[in-house]
Scaffold this motif. Structure first.
Motif, mmCIF file in Angstrom:
data_model
loop_
_atom_site.group_PDB
_atom_site.id
_atom_site.type_symbol
_atom_site.label_atom_id
_atom_site.label_comp_id
_atom_site.label_asym_id
_atom_site.label_seq_id
_atom_site.Cartn_x
_atom_site.Cartn_y
_atom_site.Cartn_z
ATOM 1 N N LYS A 56 6.110 -25.281 17.587
ATOM 2 C CA LYS A 56 5.058 -24.288 17.347
ATOM 3 C C LYS A 56 5.507 -23.218 16.349
ATOM 4 O O LYS A 56 4.716 -22.745 15.538
ATOM 5 C CB LYS A 56 4.660 -23.616 18.666
ATOM 6 N N ARG A 57 6.779 -22.862 16.424
ATOM 7 C CA ARG A 57 7.277 -21.765 15.585
ATOM 8 C C ARG A 57 7.724 -22.214 14.198
ATOM 9 O O ARG A 57 7.640 -21.448 13.241
ATOM 10 C CB ARG A 57 8.449 -21.059 16.284
ATOM 11 N N SER A 72 5.167 -27.236 10.235
ATOM 12 C CA SER A 72 3.877 -27.061 9.567
ATOM 13 C C SER A 72 2.736 -27.597 10.427
ATOM 14 O O SER A 72 2.937 -28.478 11.273
ATOM 15 C CB SER A 72 3.874 -27.794 8.221
ATOM 16 N N ILE A 73 1.550 -27.086 10.215
ATOM 17 C CA ILE A 73 0.390 -27.478 11.002
ATOM 18 C C ILE A 73 0.095 -28.966 10.845
ATOM 19 O O ILE A 73 -0.262 -29.663 11.796
ATOM 20 C CB ILE A 73 -0.847 -26.620 10.609
ATOM 21 N N GLN A 106 2.490 -30.825 12.980
ATOM 22 C CA GLN A 106 2.192 -30.611 14.393
ATOM 23 C C GLN A 106 1.095 -31.564 14.876
ATOM 24 O O GLN A 106 1.169 -32.095 15.990
ATOM 25 C CB GLN A 106 1.754 -29.164 14.631
ATOM 26 N N HIS A 123 -3.038 -23.780 20.236
ATOM 27 C CA HIS A 123 -2.217 -23.211 19.164
ATOM 28 C C HIS A 123 -2.463 -23.942 17.851
ATOM 29 O O HIS A 123 -2.641 -23.306 16.795
ATOM 30 C CB HIS A 123 -0.741 -23.306 19.554
ATOM 31 N N ILE A 124 -2.495 -25.269 17.896
ATOM 32 C CA ILE A 124 -2.700 -26.058 16.676
ATOM 33 C C ILE A 124 -4.069 -25.778 16.074
ATOM 34 O O ILE A 124 -4.209 -25.572 14.868
ATOM 35 C CB ILE A 124 -2.551 -27.563 16.984
ATOM 36 N N GLN A 157 -4.284 -22.329 14.480
ATOM 37 C CA GLN A 157 -3.606 -22.341 13.189
ATOM 38 C C GLN A 157 -4.421 -23.079 12.137
ATOM 39 O O GLN A 157 -4.461 -22.683 10.967
ATOM 40 C CB GLN A 157 -2.231 -23.016 13.324
ATOM 41 N N SER A 158 -5.078 -24.156 12.548
ATOM 42 C CA SER A 158 -5.854 -24.948 11.589
ATOM 43 C C SER A 158 -7.003 -24.133 11.011
ATOM 44 O O SER A 158 -7.379 -24.293 9.853
ATOM 45 C CB SER A 158 -6.386 -26.224 12.254
ATOM 46 N N GLU A 218 -6.944 -20.828 10.616
ATOM 47 C CA GLU A 218 -6.353 -19.822 9.730
ATOM 48 C C GLU A 218 -5.917 -20.417 8.393
ATOM 49 O O GLU A 218 -6.046 -19.795 7.352
ATOM 50 C CB GLU A 218 -5.152 -19.163 10.429
ATOM 51 N N GLU A 219 -5.411 -21.656 8.447
ATOM 52 C CA GLU A 219 -4.825 -22.251 7.247
ATOM 53 C C GLU A 219 -5.784 -23.167 6.496
ATOM 54 O O GLU A 219 -5.425 -23.773 5.492
ATOM 55 C CB GLU A 219 -3.566 -23.040 7.640
ATOM 56 N N LYS A 253 -8.635 -32.698 12.349
ATOM 57 C CA LYS A 253 -8.924 -31.861 13.509
ATOM 58 C C LYS A 253 -9.951 -32.540 14.412
ATOM 59 O O LYS A 253 -9.804 -32.550 15.648
ATOM 60 C CB LYS A 253 -9.444 -30.498 13.036
#
Length: 307
Positions: free
Chosen positions: A119-120, A123-124, A127, A157-158, A161-162, A164-165, A172
């Protein structure tokens, strides 16, 4: 002797020699900054070897990894990637059930151990790939509960992030539909419906990623994926009714018929518009799926006595 060995590695790399093990020794991945132990270097040596996990002693690899993890340390990202690649190679080359059992069990342990680390630091895009590898390994054991539990922990979390990015929406949507399938299998019907609906919506707004296919073929692919989700939703309505009411209610039959009909219409559009140059959409599969929808609709109409 351990200190002398370390100095020799540093000295050799300083002279410009290409030495993967020297590179690995300079990496510190545990949060306390502790020096990595010999088991890590032994594990890395096996993973970085050209032979791969498919032809070396898998038990030895697992033993080195277990010893390494006892000190609460993590693999560097590049070693984690290489390990997953070697596991893929081993699964392809393996012809024995026991060997596949051990490899898939190792994948599950590896990704569970590195869940927070991934997670940290990963890259997405990767992940999403690791999530798929984990659920595929669980599928080997038919352990839907573990797959769903893992997805519940990592997917929020994934997916956050998806957003945001600006991650590719088609990937997805695939993950959302996959998670909905697991929820259905373990009886989380509200969650299953929620994620099927999200997957449908995500497919509707998804755009083709660069270099994949032309816009028209991607439109057909989207219809095919949406139709597949509608079929899954039809099955969800029947499965939920049986689980909760011990029989199939009329409302559930009608919901299923509506979903199969909507899927059939999408398949018809695919059949009418697919060209020989299209390689990502199979017209034969669309014809077969449409026929299956009509058969299932006919059965449910019969149950409703609507001849």
């Amino acid at each position: 002797m351990g200190k002398k060995s370390k100095r020799r590695q540093t000295s050799s790399s300083a002279k410009g020699r290409s030495n993967p093990m020297a590179e690995a020794r300079r990496i510190r991945t545990n949060e306390a900054g502790e020096i990595l132990m010999d088991a890590y270097y032994q594990f890395s040596s096996l993973v970085l070897s050209s032979e791969g996990l498919g032809v070396i002693d898998l038990n030895k690899t697992v033993n080195f990894y277990t010893e390494f993890r006892r000190h609460n340390q993590f693999l560097p990202i590049q070693i984690l990637r290489q390990t997953m690649l070697k596991c893929d190679e081993a699964l392809i080359e393996s012809g024995e059930q026991q060997e596949m059992f051990e490899i898939n069990q190792f994948i599950i342990s590896l990704l569970e151990d590195h869940e927070d680390f991934v997670k940290r630091h990963v890259s997405i895009d990767y992940q999403f790939l690791l999530h798929h590898k984990f659920v595929s390994a669980c599928a080997f054991f038919r352990n839907d509960a573990k797959s769903c539990s893992y997805s519940e922990r990592v997917l929020p979390h994934i997916l956050a992030q998806s957003e945001e990015e600006g991650f590719n929406h088609s990937k997805k949507a695939i993950v959302l539909a996959e998670y909905a399938d697991f929820c259905k299998k373990i009886g989380k019907y509200d969650d299953s419906k929620k994620y099927y609906d999200e997957a449908l919506l995500t497919w509707k707004v998804s755009l083709p990623y660069e270099g994949c296919m032309d816009d028209f073929e991607f439109m057909l692919l989207k219809k095919d994926r949406q139709a597949s989700i509608l079929i899954s939703q039809a099955d969800l309505a029947l499965t939920r009714s049986i689980a909760e009411k011990k029989s199939v209610a009329k409302e559930a039959r009608r919901d299923s018929i509506n979903n199969w009909n909507a899927a059939s219409e999408l398949y018809q559009e695919i059949i009418e518009n697919t060209k020989p140059r299209h390689v990502f959409v199979c017209i034969e599969s669309a014809i077969s799926s449409k026929s299956q929808c009509h058969l299932l609709m006919a059965i449910q109409y019969g149950k409703l006595k609507q001849w």
